[in-house]
Write a protein that holds these residues in place. Structure first.
Motif, PDB file in Angstrom:
ATOM      1  N   LEU A 269     -64.851  13.559 -65.108  1.00 28.05           N
ATOM      2  CA  LEU A 269     -65.537  13.511 -66.411  1.00 28.05           C
ATOM      3  C   LEU A 269     -65.970  12.082 -66.689  1.00 28.05           C
ATOM      4  O   LEU A 269     -67.093  11.826 -67.137  1.00 28.05           O
ATOM      5  CB  LEU A 269     -64.618  14.004 -67.538  1.00 28.05           C
ATOM      6  CG  LEU A 269     -64.356  15.508 -67.609  1.00 28.05           C
ATOM      7  CD1 LEU A 269     -63.356  15.832 -68.717  1.00 28.05           C
ATOM      8  CD2 LEU A 269     -65.644  16.301 -67.847  1.00 28.05           C
ATOM      9  N   LYS A 270     -65.075  11.140 -66.392  1.00 28.76           N
ATOM     10  CA  LYS A 270     -65.395   9.718 -66.579  1.00 28.76           C
ATOM     11  C   LYS A 270     -66.601   9.337 -65.727  1.00 28.76           C
ATOM     12  O   LYS A 270     -67.521   8.669 -66.183  1.00 28.76           O
ATOM     13  CB  LYS A 270     -64.198   8.869 -66.111  1.00 28.76           C
ATOM     14  CG  LYS A 270     -63.381   8.327 -67.234  1.00 28.76           C
ATOM     15  CD  LYS A 270     -62.460   7.238 -66.671  1.00 28.76           C
ATOM     16  CE  LYS A 270     -61.176   7.249 -67.463  1.00 28.76           C
ATOM     17  NZ  LYS A 270     -60.049   6.636 -66.815  1.00 28.76           N
ATOM     18  N   ARG A 271     -66.558   9.766 -64.490  1.00 32.22           N
ATOM     19  CA  ARG A 271     -67.663   9.455 -63.572  1.00 32.22           C
ATOM     20  C   ARG A 271     -68.963  10.046 -64.116  1.00 32.22           C
ATOM     21  O   ARG A 271     -70.002   9.390 -64.113  1.00 32.22           O
ATOM     22  CB  ARG A 271     -67.346  10.031 -62.187  1.00 32.22           C
ATOM     23  CG  ARG A 271     -68.489   9.885 -61.217  1.00 32.22           C
ATOM     24  CD  ARG A 271     -68.079  10.209 -59.798  1.00 32.22           C
ATOM     25  NE  ARG A 271     -69.245  10.157 -58.919  1.00 32.22           N
ATOM     26  CZ  ARG A 271     -69.217  10.429 -57.627  1.00 32.22           C
ATOM     27  NH1 ARG A 271     -68.083  10.765 -57.047  1.00 32.22           N
ATOM     28  NH2 ARG A 271     -70.312  10.364 -56.906  1.00 32.22           N
ATOM     29  N   PHE A 272     -68.882  11.285 -64.596  1.00 37.36           N
ATOM     30  CA  PHE A 272     -70.066  11.945 -65.138  1.00 37.36           C
ATOM     31  C   PHE A 272     -70.646  11.140 -66.304  1.00 37.36           C
ATOM     32  O   PHE A 272     -71.852  10.887 -66.361  1.00 37.36           O
ATOM     33  CB  PHE A 272     -69.713  13.373 -65.589  1.00 37.36           C
ATOM     34  CG  PHE A 272     -70.849  14.029 -66.315  1.00 37.36           C
ATOM     35  CD1 PHE A 272     -71.875  14.636 -65.618  1.00 37.36           C
ATOM     36  CD2 PHE A 272     -70.928  13.997 -67.701  1.00 37.36           C
ATOM     37  CE1 PHE A 272     -72.957  15.200 -66.275  1.00 37.36           C
ATOM     38  CE2 PHE A 272     -71.999  14.564 -68.368  1.00 37.36           C
ATOM     39  CZ  PHE A 272     -73.010  15.170 -67.650  1.00 37.36           C
ATOM     40  N   LEU A 273     -69.779  10.742 -67.231  1.00 35.38           N
ATOM     41  CA  LEU A 273     -70.263  10.041 -68.428  1.00 35.38           C
ATOM     42  C   LEU A 273     -70.884   8.692 -68.086  1.00 35.38           C
ATOM     43  O   LEU A 273     -71.762   8.208 -68.802  1.00 35.38           O
ATOM     44  CB  LEU A 273     -69.118   9.861 -69.436  1.00 35.38           C
ATOM     45  CG  LEU A 273     -68.603  11.167 -70.066  1.00 35.38           C
ATOM     46  CD1 LEU A 273     -67.413  10.881 -70.974  1.00 35.38           C
ATOM     47  CD2 LEU A 273     -69.694  11.895 -70.845  1.00 35.38           C
ATOM     48  N   SER A 274     -70.432   8.097 -66.991  1.00 38.60           N
ATOM     49  CA  SER A 274     -70.955   6.774 -66.642  1.00 38.60           C
ATOM     50  C   SER A 274     -72.309   6.855 -65.920  1.00 38.60           C
ATOM     51  O   SER A 274     -72.998   5.849 -65.786  1.00 38.60           O
ATOM     52  CB  SER A 274     -69.945   6.015 -65.785  1.00 38.60           C
ATOM     53  OG  SER A 274     -69.902   6.630 -64.507  1.00 38.60           O
ATOM     54  N   ILE A 275     -72.705   8.038 -65.488  1.00 41.32           N
ATOM     55  CA  ILE A 275     -73.991   8.147 -64.765  1.00 41.32           C
ATOM     56  C   ILE A 275     -75.137   7.717 -65.677  1.00 41.32           C
ATOM     57  O   ILE A 275     -76.008   6.944 -65.280  1.00 41.32           O
ATOM     58  CB  ILE A 275     -74.224   9.577 -64.217  1.00 41.32           C
ATOM     59  CG1 ILE A 275     -73.164   9.906 -63.168  1.00 41.32           C
ATOM     60  CG2 ILE A 275     -75.633   9.709 -63.627  1.00 41.32           C
ATOM     61  CD1 ILE A 275     -73.208  11.336 -62.666  1.00 41.32           C
ATOM     62  N   VAL A 276     -75.116   8.241 -66.907  1.00 45.49           N
ATOM     63  CA  VAL A 276     -76.046   7.727 -67.915  1.00 45.49           C
ATOM     64  C   VAL A 276     -75.200   7.472 -69.154  1.00 45.49           C
ATOM     65  O   VAL A 276     -74.654   8.404 -69.751  1.00 45.49           O
ATOM     66  CB  VAL A 276     -77.182   8.722 -68.248  1.00 45.49           C
ATOM     67  CG1 VAL A 276     -78.107   8.118 -69.298  1.00 45.49           C
ATOM     68  CG2 VAL A 276     -77.981   9.088 -67.005  1.00 45.49           C
TER      69      VAL A 276
END
Ligand code: DNO
Length: 350
Positions: A221-228
């Motif tokens: 989830l963290k990785r996802f949020l950091s994409i944009v």
């Protein structure tokens, strides 16, 4: 108001009517979608306007769409992806223009949510959706009847064999890559359109049939949020999806995703074994999740968004779309609203 209670409505063909929904005292709005346009196509503005008018005429808002499905070619990142992403962006623009504030979608390859039993009898005689990993492992997606009444009609799987074939080259990293292309194109349009995109976690949050699944735990989830890194790039925190993995700590996830959860699906599940669960009633003591702790954590994190009760059991002889009957979801909504009221008032009085 920080918590806006909504209720999923499958449109004019839904057995559950807007008149039913408006009588659930806490519900302010419906969560719906256009169901008669093939995945990947642009939704006619008049259909969107009609849906909104139907809801508004009954005193209900229509600010959340679930889902604008992502075409498989986008997830596969093939030659059609660019054109389909343009169509997706146009849908975001049109929905923004119609006053929609949040779009729920998912990036699960081929299958949306999956269960092995749509009507498991619980000890109290009600029926619930259940998942048993052994049973699923024995299923062959090409021969089993995998259609779920709760799936969006748009997820019908023609050419399933061919599709599964195409996914042979897609591993988790490739899926992240294709998702990144999608997000980098769509999120700026969502920002301009006043829309918060809210990805739904994979349900269940582990791989099935050898397909990649990535929206499964806190790290991802963290990785996802950091994409944009934008408030328009958010998640639908679905407690019942993420919560079936006992390693997932929902309270901790809520802290991690603070400010990035425009939509929350509140439902309880009972873990019945390794990779096995059933969908219990919403009440904390009936399942493995503590609904009070979850709502308190959302409140403490300044949650401001939409919530909805999720799948309900079939009770009182009701029949209909599995997970989406009226009675148990209405009980769920009122129970959740009770917790919300208590948490809010308790904080005000301190
Ligand atoms: C199941 C739902 C999902 C959800 C989609 C969002 O009941 O929560 O089907 O709508 O995954 O795209």
């Amino acid at each position: 108001m920080a918590f806006k209670m909504t209720f999923r409505w499958y449109g004019e063909n839904d057995k559950v009517t807007l008149d039913d929904i408006r009588q659930i005292p806490c519900v302010q709005g419906v969560v719906s979608a256009i169901y008669d346009v093939p995945v990947g196509e642009v939704w006619p503005e008049e259909n969107i306007a009609r849906l909104k008018k139907l809801a508004n005429d009954k005193g209900l808002t229509f600010e959340v769409v679930e889902s604008v499905p992502v075409h498989e070619d986008i997830k596969l990142g093939n030659a059609n992806a660019a054109r389909l992403i343009e169509n997706y962006k146009e849908n975001v623009r049109r929905l923004g223009k119609a006053g929609v504030k949040c779009i729920c979608y998912n990036f699960m390859p081929v299958f949306d949510w999956l269960r092995s039993n749509l009507a498991k009898e619980l000890p109290d005689g009600s029926n619930a959706l259940a998942y048993d990993h052994e049973t699923v492992l024995k299923m062959n997606p090409l021969t089993s009847e995998l259609s779920l009444p709760g799936w969006d009609a748009s997820y019908t799987r023609e050419g399933l064999k061919e599709l599964l074939e195409q996914y042979k080259d897609i591993d988790d990293e490739k899926l992240w890559e294709n998702m990144t292309v999608f997000l980098k194109e769509v999120i700026p349009v969502a920002e301009e359109s006043g829309i918060k995109m809210a990805i739904h976690p994979d349900d269940p949050p582990w791989g099935i049939f050898g397909l990649p699944r990535v929206i499964i735990d806190e790290k991802n989830l963290k990785r996802f949020l950091s994409i944009v890194d934008s408030p328009s790039n958010g998640i639908t925190l679905c407690t019942g999806s993420l919560g079936v993995n006992p390693m997932n700590n929902l309270v901790s996830m809520i802290k991690t995703c603070k400010g990035r959860m425009p939509f929350v699906h509140l439902r309880n599940i009972k873990i019945t074994g390794d990779h096995c669960f059933e969908e219990s009633g919403h009440l904390s003591e009936k399942g493995s999740l503590d609904m009070y702790d979850i709502i308190k954590a959302l409140y403490d994190g300044g949650f401001d968004g939409y919530v909805r009760p999720d799948h309900g059991r079939m009770i009182w002889g009701e029949t209909g779309r599995a997970g989406y009957g009226l009675y148990d979801r209405a009980l769920g909504a009122m129970y959740l609203q009770g917790i919300i009221e208590a948490v809010e008032k308790n904080a005000e009085k301190k």
